[in-house]
Design a protein around this motif. Structure first.
Motif, PDB file in Angstrom:
ATOM      1  N   VAL A  34      14.288  20.331  66.867  1.00  0.00           N
ATOM      2  CA  VAL A  34      13.790  20.806  65.575  1.00  0.00           C
ATOM      3  C   VAL A  34      14.869  20.640  64.500  1.00  0.00           C
ATOM      4  O   VAL A  34      14.588  20.187  63.387  1.00  0.00           O
ATOM      5  CB  VAL A  34      13.310  22.269  65.667  1.00  0.00           C
ATOM      6  N   ALA A  35      16.115  20.953  64.829  1.00  0.00           N
ATOM      7  CA  ALA A  35      17.210  20.827  63.860  1.00  0.00           C
ATOM      8  C   ALA A  35      17.410  19.373  63.431  1.00  0.00           C
ATOM      9  O   ALA A  35      17.572  19.082  62.237  1.00  0.00           O
ATOM     10  CB  ALA A  35      18.497  21.387  64.449  1.00  0.00           C
ATOM     11  N   VAL A  36      17.390  18.451  64.385  1.00  0.00           N
ATOM     12  CA  VAL A  36      17.554  17.034  64.059  1.00  0.00           C
ATOM     13  C   VAL A  36      16.356  16.537  63.251  1.00  0.00           C
ATOM     14  O   VAL A  36      16.501  15.779  62.292  1.00  0.00           O
ATOM     15  CB  VAL A  36      17.759  16.192  65.341  1.00  0.00           C
ATOM     16  N   SER A  37      15.184  16.999  63.610  1.00  0.00           N
ATOM     17  CA  SER A  37      13.978  16.619  62.880  1.00  0.00           C
ATOM     18  C   SER A  37      14.034  17.107  61.433  1.00  0.00           C
ATOM     19  O   SER A  37      13.661  16.378  60.506  1.00  0.00           O
ATOM     20  CB  SER A  37      12.755  17.192  63.587  1.00  0.00           C
ATOM     21  N   GLU A  38      14.519  18.315  61.222  1.00  0.00           N
ATOM     22  CA  GLU A  38      14.653  18.850  59.864  1.00  0.00           C
ATOM     23  C   GLU A  38      15.668  18.056  59.058  1.00  0.00           C
ATOM     24  O   GLU A  38      15.475  17.803  57.872  1.00  0.00           O
ATOM     25  CB  GLU A  38      15.037  20.326  59.915  1.00  0.00           C
ATOM     26  N   GLU A  39      16.750  17.642  59.709  1.00  0.00           N
ATOM     27  CA  GLU A  39      17.745  16.809  59.028  1.00  0.00           C
ATOM     28  C   GLU A  39      17.115  15.479  58.600  1.00  0.00           C
ATOM     29  O   GLU A  39      17.338  14.997  57.476  1.00  0.00           O
ATOM     30  CB  GLU A  39      18.945  16.562  59.945  1.00  0.00           C
ATOM     31  N   ALA A  40      16.303  14.896  59.478  1.00  0.00           N
ATOM     32  CA  ALA A  40      15.605  13.650  59.149  1.00  0.00           C
ATOM     33  C   ALA A  40      14.650  13.881  57.975  1.00  0.00           C
ATOM     34  O   ALA A  40      14.561  13.047  57.066  1.00  0.00           O
ATOM     35  CB  ALA A  40      14.857  13.117  60.364  1.00  0.00           C
ATOM     36  N   ASP A  41      13.966  15.008  57.986  1.00  0.00           N
ATOM     37  CA  ASP A  41      13.058  15.339  56.878  1.00  0.00           C
ATOM     38  C   ASP A  41      13.802  15.387  55.549  1.00  0.00           C
ATOM     39  O   ASP A  41      13.309  14.891  54.531  1.00  0.00           O
ATOM     40  CB  ASP A  41      12.363  16.686  57.123  1.00  0.00           C
ATOM     41  N   HIS A  42      14.985  15.990  55.556  1.00  0.00           N
ATOM     42  CA  HIS A  42      15.779  16.076  54.322  1.00  0.00           C
ATOM     43  C   HIS A  42      16.176  14.687  53.820  1.00  0.00           C
ATOM     44  O   HIS A  42      16.148  14.424  52.611  1.00  0.00           O
ATOM     45  CB  HIS A  42      17.016  16.949  54.529  1.00  0.00           C
ATOM     46  N   LEU A  43      16.527  13.810  54.739  1.00  0.00           N
ATOM     47  CA  LEU A  43      16.880  12.439  54.345  1.00  0.00           C
ATOM     48  C   LEU A  43      15.671  11.715  53.759  1.00  0.00           C
ATOM     49  O   LEU A  43      15.799  10.991  52.768  1.00  0.00           O
ATOM     50  CB  LEU A  43      17.423  11.660  55.542  1.00  0.00           C
ATOM     51  N   ILE A  44      14.515  11.920  54.355  1.00  0.00           N
ATOM     52  CA  ILE A  44      13.296  11.289  53.843  1.00  0.00           C
ATOM     53  C   ILE A  44      13.020  11.764  52.422  1.00  0.00           C
ATOM     54  O   ILE A  44      12.692  10.966  51.534  1.00  0.00           O
ATOM     55  CB  ILE A  44      12.103  11.574  54.780  1.00  0.00           C
ATOM     56  N   ILE A  45      13.191  13.040  52.178  1.00  0.00           N
ATOM     57  CA  ILE A  45      12.980  13.594  50.830  1.00  0.00           C
ATOM     58  C   ILE A  45      13.972  12.992  49.845  1.00  0.00           C
ATOM     59  O   ILE A  45      13.600  12.625  48.728  1.00  0.00           O
ATOM     60  CB  ILE A  45      13.060  15.133  50.864  1.00  0.00           C
ATOM     61  N   GLN A  46      15.240  12.860  50.255  1.00  0.00           N
ATOM     62  CA  GLN A  46      16.239  12.241  49.380  1.00  0.00           C
ATOM     63  C   GLN A  46      15.845  10.811  49.032  1.00  0.00           C
ATOM     64  O   GLN A  46      15.957  10.395  47.871  1.00  0.00           O
ATOM     65  CB  GLN A  46      17.617  12.226  50.054  1.00  0.00           C
TER      66      GLN A  46
END
Length: 81
Positions: free
Chosen positions: A36-48
């Protein structure tokens, strides 16, 4: 859009995606806190990345309106600013 920044974000996202696949195979649970933590980090990159692409589209739109279509985003900012 800063191409170097975009390239860096895309590469980082690709690494996270590979890591997620490996973790999912090893752990077997997509709800594991590490996954979940890695997935959230990926989500943040996608938003950026989406924000950067939106900014680029705005610069292009402004350039077309201003007749400055040949300028890059930083040049346009200097020209318009």
């Amino acid at each position: 859009m800063d191409r170097l920044e975009t390239t860096h974000l895309v590469r980082r996202l690709q690494l996270l995606q590979r890591r997620l696949c490996e973790m999912a195979n090893d752990i077997g649970s997509l709800t594991d806190p590490e996954i979940v933590a890695v997935s959230e980090e990926a989500d943040h990159l996608i938003i950026q990345l989406q924000r950067l692409r939106k900014e680029e589209a705005e610069y292009r739109r402004l350039a077309e309106i201003s007749g400055l279509a040949g300028l890059t985003a930083p040049q346009l900012t200097e020209e318009v600013g």
